[in-house]
Design an enzyme around this catalytic site. Structure first.
Site, mmCIF file in Angstrom:
data_model
loop_
_atom_site.group_PDB
_atom_site.id
_atom_site.type_symbol
_atom_site.label_atom_id
_atom_site.label_comp_id
_atom_site.label_asym_id
_atom_site.label_seq_id
_atom_site.Cartn_x
_atom_site.Cartn_y
_atom_site.Cartn_z
ATOM 1 N N GLY A 111 -9.251 6.972 1.689
ATOM 2 C CA GLY A 111 -8.008 8.097 1.835
ATOM 3 C C GLY A 111 -8.830 9.613 2.214
ATOM 4 O O GLY A 111 -8.315 10.409 2.225
ATOM 5 N N LYS A 116 -2.672 -1.925 -3.206
ATOM 6 C CA LYS A 116 -3.786 -1.253 -2.573
ATOM 7 C C LYS A 116 -3.126 0.544 -2.641
ATOM 8 O O LYS A 116 -2.231 0.440 -1.806
ATOM 9 C CB LYS A 116 -4.028 -1.370 -1.145
ATOM 10 N N GLU A 160 0.739 -1.238 -0.002
ATOM 11 C CA GLU A 160 -0.072 -0.092 0.064
ATOM 12 C C GLU A 160 0.684 1.299 0.125
ATOM 13 O O GLU A 160 1.338 1.753 1.226
ATOM 14 C CB GLU A 160 -0.935 -0.047 0.987
#
Ligand code: 13P
Length: 331
Positions: free
Chosen positions: A259, A216, A174
């Protein structure tokens, strides 16, 4: 199960991942927003509530847990892991240990957690973990991200990914280009493209098997303080363009983080992206806030709210499930 079959299951069409791996500090802040104290019992009750949502396994393929949760029992006495397994959900584990300031580069962060990682992964595998997550944050600002930051963070992601595969665990890598700041969508594209290009170079150089890896990352969006918001069509065009340039075809899939996007916004954007398919890789979700925030509010720490909160959670899970196939038609 082979790394490849775990990875495929994680990003299967119609399903996505629940990021429920908030560290102690993060869950404390989330709980505080709805007036709750972060005690072990509250965390157990909350995560137990999410995982026992009836039919969760229809939409959720995997759940990322924090160290406490993978070792914890739910209020009904079953382990959290066995609850997930009974629904056909793959248990995952956050293995990074947060961030520290990067030396010599104010404003940039480096993720911690490589020390002793191999041993921790072995233990998590015995506890049932099938995949792991490591988050690196890339910050956009004046003169940043620097090449040095991207280089070190992607090198560390590759080292982590290799350790995971040695332990029979699928690495979820990620790199998150943060939404914080007043930057344009173009700067997000530039930072994301640089980071992802470096990431796949490092993964290959380290000998990581891409077919047993899940990405990710962030969608291409303008900064939160930019005063503008991109339409789903603009987000989709920009995101797909970057992915077509940099994602290798043998990557099984990519699961977006939310996010800081609003929950419906994250669904609309995922749907718009999948309408541009088919792609060589499945594009799914691994949302924390966009799956949980409304459910946490509805729950509010009260057992009488459990059913209502589970319905709110299942609705978001179902809407995002539809969006993985470009079939979301609105709320
Ligand atoms: P958000 O969807 O809230 O960004 O969280 C996803 C995640 O796991 C970040 O590491």
């Amino acid at each position: 199960m082979s790394l490849q079959s775990i990875a495929k299951q994680m990003v299967a069409k119609g399903k996505g991942i629940l990021a429920a791996d908030e560290s102690s500090g993060t869950i404390e802040r989330k709980f505080a927003k709805v007036g709750l104290t972060s005690t072990e019992d509250n965390r157990r009750a909350y995560r137990g509530m999410l995982f026992t949502s009836p039919g969760i396994g229809n939409y959720i393929s995997g759940a990322i847990l924090f160290d406490e949760t993978i070792k914890q029992k739910a209020p009904d006495g079953r382990t959290m892991v066995s609850i997930l397994e009974a629904e056909g959900i793959l248990p995952g584990i956050k293995v990074d240990q947060g961030t520290k300031d990067m030396e010599g580069s104010p404003g940039e962060k480096i993720t911690k957690g490589l020390d002793g990682l191999g041993e921790r992964l072995k233990e998590y595998a015995t506890l049932g973990a099938k995949f792991a997550k490591w988050r690196s944050v890339i910050t956009i600002g004046n003169g940043i991200p620097t090449d040095a930051n991207i280089k070190q963070q992607t090198k560390d992601l590759a080292a982590y990914a290799l350790e995971c595969q040695k332990a029979g665990i699928v690495p979820m890598v990620e790199p998150e280009v943060l939404m914080d700041g007043g930057h344009t969508i173009e700067r997000c594209v530039e930072a994301s493209e640089k980071t992802l290009t470096a990431l796949f170079e490092e993964l290959k150089a380290a000998g990581v098997d891409i077919s047993g890896t899940i990405l990710k990352t962030n969608m291409m969006v303008p900064g939160k303080e930019s005063g503008t918001r991109a339409t789903p069509e603009q987000v989709a065009d920009a995101t797909v363009a970057v992915f077509k340039k940099v994602l290798p075809n043998d990557l099984p899939g990519q699961a977006f983080l939310s996010g800081g996007q609003e929950d419906v916004e994250a669904t609309e954007n995922l749907n718009a992206i999948n309408k541009k398919g088919p792609f060589p890789w499945n594009l799914s979700f691994s949302y924390g806030r966009a799956l949980q925030d409304s459910a946490l509010k509805a729950w509010n720490g009260k057992s009488e709210n459990i059913i209502a909160a589970q319905q709110v959670f299942l609705k978001r899970a179902k809407m995002n499930s539809l969006a993985t196939e470009g079939k979301y038609k609105g709320e």
